[in-house]
Design a protein around this motif. Structure first.
Motif, PDB file in Angstrom:
ATOM      1  N   ASP A  10      -3.302  -6.141 -22.187  1.00 33.80           N
ATOM      2  CA  ASP A  10      -4.071  -5.351 -23.195  1.00 33.80           C
ATOM      3  C   ASP A  10      -5.227  -3.947 -21.832  1.00 33.80           C
ATOM      4  O   ASP A  10      -5.601  -4.797 -21.845  1.00 33.80           O
ATOM      5  CB  ASP A  10      -4.293  -5.773 -24.553  1.00 33.80           C
ATOM      6  CG  ASP A  10      -3.213  -5.872 -25.396  1.00 33.80           C
ATOM      7  OD1 ASP A  10      -2.277  -5.840 -25.212  1.00 33.80           O
ATOM      8  OD2 ASP A  10      -3.488  -7.055 -25.961  1.00 33.80           O
ATOM      9  N   LEU A  11      -5.097  -3.022 -22.095  1.00 29.51           N
ATOM     10  CA  LEU A  11      -6.412  -2.402 -22.072  1.00 29.51           C
ATOM     11  C   LEU A  11      -7.083  -1.900 -23.327  1.00 29.51           C
ATOM     12  O   LEU A  11      -6.838  -2.091 -24.626  1.00 29.51           O
ATOM     13  CB  LEU A  11      -5.853  -1.222 -22.103  1.00 29.51           C
ATOM     14  CG  LEU A  11      -6.962  -0.259 -21.194  1.00 29.51           C
ATOM     15  CD1 LEU A  11      -7.718  -0.907 -20.132  1.00 29.51           C
ATOM     16  CD2 LEU A  11      -6.979   1.470 -20.874  1.00 29.51           C
ATOM     17  N   ILE A  12      -8.700  -2.793 -23.144  1.00 31.57           N
ATOM     18  CA  ILE A  12      -9.133  -3.028 -24.479  1.00 31.57           C
ATOM     19  C   ILE A  12     -10.929  -2.340 -24.322  1.00 31.57           C
ATOM     20  O   ILE A  12     -11.406  -2.474 -22.966  1.00 31.57           O
ATOM     21  CB  ILE A  12      -9.091  -4.027 -24.818  1.00 31.57           C
ATOM     22  CG1 ILE A  12      -8.105  -4.401 -25.656  1.00 31.57           C
ATOM     23  CG2 ILE A  12     -10.344  -4.629 -26.111  1.00 31.57           C
ATOM     24  CD1 ILE A  12      -8.409  -6.324 -25.266  1.00 31.57           C
ATOM     25  N   PHE A  13     -11.846  -1.061 -24.548  1.00 29.90           N
ATOM     26  CA  PHE A  13     -12.070  -0.393 -24.744  1.00 29.90           C
ATOM     27  C   PHE A  13     -12.985  -0.325 -26.165  1.00 29.90           C
ATOM     28  O   PHE A  13     -12.066  -0.279 -27.253  1.00 29.90           O
ATOM     29  CB  PHE A  13     -12.558  -0.053 -24.508  1.00 29.90           C
ATOM     30  CG  PHE A  13     -11.100   1.354 -24.481  1.00 29.90           C
ATOM     31  CD1 PHE A  13     -11.546   3.011 -25.482  1.00 29.90           C
ATOM     32  CD2 PHE A  13     -10.233   1.516 -24.606  1.00 29.90           C
ATOM     33  CE1 PHE A  13     -10.352   3.545 -25.737  1.00 29.90           C
ATOM     34  CE2 PHE A  13      -8.733   2.344 -25.125  1.00 29.90           C
ATOM     35  CZ  PHE A  13      -9.436   3.528 -25.572  1.00 29.90           C
TER      36      PHE A  13
ATOM     37  N   TYR B  21     -15.964   6.270 -24.053  1.00 29.00           N
ATOM     38  CA  TYR B  21     -15.230   4.759 -24.021  1.00 29.00           C
ATOM     39  C   TYR B  21     -16.413   3.728 -22.839  1.00 29.00           C
ATOM     40  O   TYR B  21     -16.187   4.056 -22.035  1.00 29.00           O
ATOM     41  CB  TYR B  21     -13.840   5.198 -23.203  1.00 29.00           C
ATOM     42  CG  TYR B  21     -12.395   5.576 -23.682  1.00 29.00           C
ATOM     43  CD1 TYR B  21     -12.992   6.333 -25.154  1.00 29.00           C
ATOM     44  CD2 TYR B  21     -11.725   6.387 -23.022  1.00 29.00           C
ATOM     45  CE1 TYR B  21     -11.555   7.167 -25.707  1.00 29.00           C
ATOM     46  CE2 TYR B  21     -10.419   6.995 -23.626  1.00 29.00           C
ATOM     47  CZ  TYR B  21     -10.584   7.576 -25.402  1.00 29.00           C
ATOM     48  OH  TYR B  21      -9.547   8.499 -25.683  1.00 29.00           O
ATOM     49  N   VAL B  22     -16.144   2.332 -23.465  1.00 32.13           N
ATOM     50  CA  VAL B  22     -16.775   1.543 -22.407  1.00 32.13           C
ATOM     51  C   VAL B  22     -15.266   0.674 -22.160  1.00 32.13           C
ATOM     52  O   VAL B  22     -14.679  -0.055 -22.680  1.00 32.13           O
ATOM     53  CB  VAL B  22     -17.720   0.706 -23.541  1.00 32.13           C
ATOM     54  CG1 VAL B  22     -17.841  -0.291 -22.380  1.00 32.13           C
ATOM     55  CG2 VAL B  22     -19.158   1.907 -23.571  1.00 32.13           C
ATOM     56  N   ILE B  23     -15.255   0.581 -21.200  1.00 30.46           N
ATOM     57  CA  ILE B  23     -13.627  -0.624 -21.046  1.00 30.46           C
ATOM     58  C   ILE B  23     -14.432  -1.683 -20.023  1.00 30.46           C
ATOM     59  O   ILE B  23     -15.568  -1.868 -19.864  1.00 30.46           O
ATOM     60  CB  ILE B  23     -13.457  -0.102 -19.461  1.00 30.46           C
ATOM     61  CG1 ILE B  23     -12.962   1.024 -18.771  1.00 30.46           C
ATOM     62  CG2 ILE B  23     -12.434  -0.985 -19.651  1.00 30.46           C
ATOM     63  CD1 ILE B  23     -12.065   1.835 -20.798  1.00 30.46           C
TER      64      ILE B  23
ATOM     65  N   VAL C 130      -9.717   3.795 -14.451  1.00 29.15           N
ATOM     66  CA  VAL C 130     -10.282   3.107 -14.671  1.00 29.15           C
ATOM     67  C   VAL C 130     -10.896   1.588 -14.827  1.00 29.15           C
ATOM     68  O   VAL C 130      -9.407   1.656 -15.069  1.00 29.15           O
ATOM     69  CB  VAL C 130     -11.678   3.793 -16.405  1.00 29.15           C
ATOM     70  CG1 VAL C 130     -11.829   4.641 -16.567  1.00 29.15           C
ATOM     71  CG2 VAL C 130      -9.621   3.762 -16.936  1.00 29.15           C
ATOM     72  N   GLN C 131     -11.869   1.120 -15.383  1.00 25.48           N
ATOM     73  CA  GLN C 131     -11.699  -0.688 -15.722  1.00 25.48           C
ATOM     74  C   GLN C 131     -13.195  -1.428 -16.211  1.00 25.48           C
ATOM     75  O   GLN C 131     -13.359  -0.438 -16.224  1.00 25.48           O
ATOM     76  CB  GLN C 131     -11.467  -1.168 -13.734  1.00 25.48           C
ATOM     77  CG  GLN C 131     -11.933  -1.710 -13.202  1.00 25.48           C
ATOM     78  CD  GLN C 131     -12.083  -1.560 -11.850  1.00 25.48           C
ATOM     79  OE1 GLN C 131     -10.802  -2.925 -11.337  1.00 25.48           O
ATOM     80  NE2 GLN C 131     -13.729  -1.746 -10.613  1.00 25.48           N
ATOM     81  N   ALA C 132     -12.968  -2.705 -16.483  1.00 20.01           N
ATOM     82  CA  ALA C 132     -13.652  -3.292 -17.200  1.00 20.01           C
ATOM     83  C   ALA C 132     -15.436  -2.838 -16.251  1.00 20.01           C
ATOM     84  O   ALA C 132     -15.317  -2.869 -15.103  1.00 20.01           O
ATOM     85  CB  ALA C 132     -14.168  -4.829 -17.127  1.00 20.01           C
ATOM     86  N   GLY C 133     -16.135  -2.732 -17.110  1.00 20.60           N
ATOM     87  CA  GLY C 133     -17.592  -2.237 -17.197  1.00 20.60           C
ATOM     88  C   GLY C 133     -17.323  -0.303 -16.805  1.00 20.60           C
ATOM     89  O   GLY C 133     -18.808  -0.178 -16.301  1.00 20.60           O
TER      90      GLY C 133
END
Length: 120
Positions: A101-104, A59-61, A78-81
């Motif tokens: 939204d959580l996008i990964f 998963y790449v957030i 987890v968070q962006a990056g």
């Protein structure tokens, strides 16, 4: 394999029974070593427990915040990056804890195949 550019079409996003929306970006037998999908988990949602046979998933957030549970590890924010590496046969799920939204990206090697998907 030949050089190729694949354009994403947001209209091809679909709801997957796991509890998230999926947009397949690249998943072809011609490039069997890897597949790439964009996953979107709506606010407050948690995906079902699941695992992949014979497939490593990453998963790449890209956007949002979440809480990921993989294998025997304690739940992790987890968070962006952030990058989450999930070995084959490892139970996993992710919950959207953010404000949108959580996008990964879900990057699988070898490529994602439906017959390798398992869930509770």
């Amino acid at each position: 394999m030949q050089p190729l550019i694949i354009s994403a079409n947001p209209n091809n996003e679909y709801y997957f029974h796991e509890g998230c929306h999926i947009l397949e970006l690249s998943n072809s037998p011609a490039d069997g070593g890897i597949s790439i999908a964009r996953a979107r988990v709506e606010l407050g949602q948690t995906t079902r427990w699941h695992w992949l046979l014979h497939t490593t998933e990453r998963y790449v957030i890209l956007e949002g915040r979440g809480m990921v549970e993989i294998g025997a590890l304690e739940p992790q924010a987890v968070q962006a990056g952030d990058v989450v590496i999930i070995p084959p046969h490892c139970r996993q799920r992710i919950r959207n804890t953010g404000e949108g939204d959580l996008i990964f990206l879900a990057i699988c090697s070898p490529r994602f195949r439906a017959e390798n998907y398992c869930s509770d």
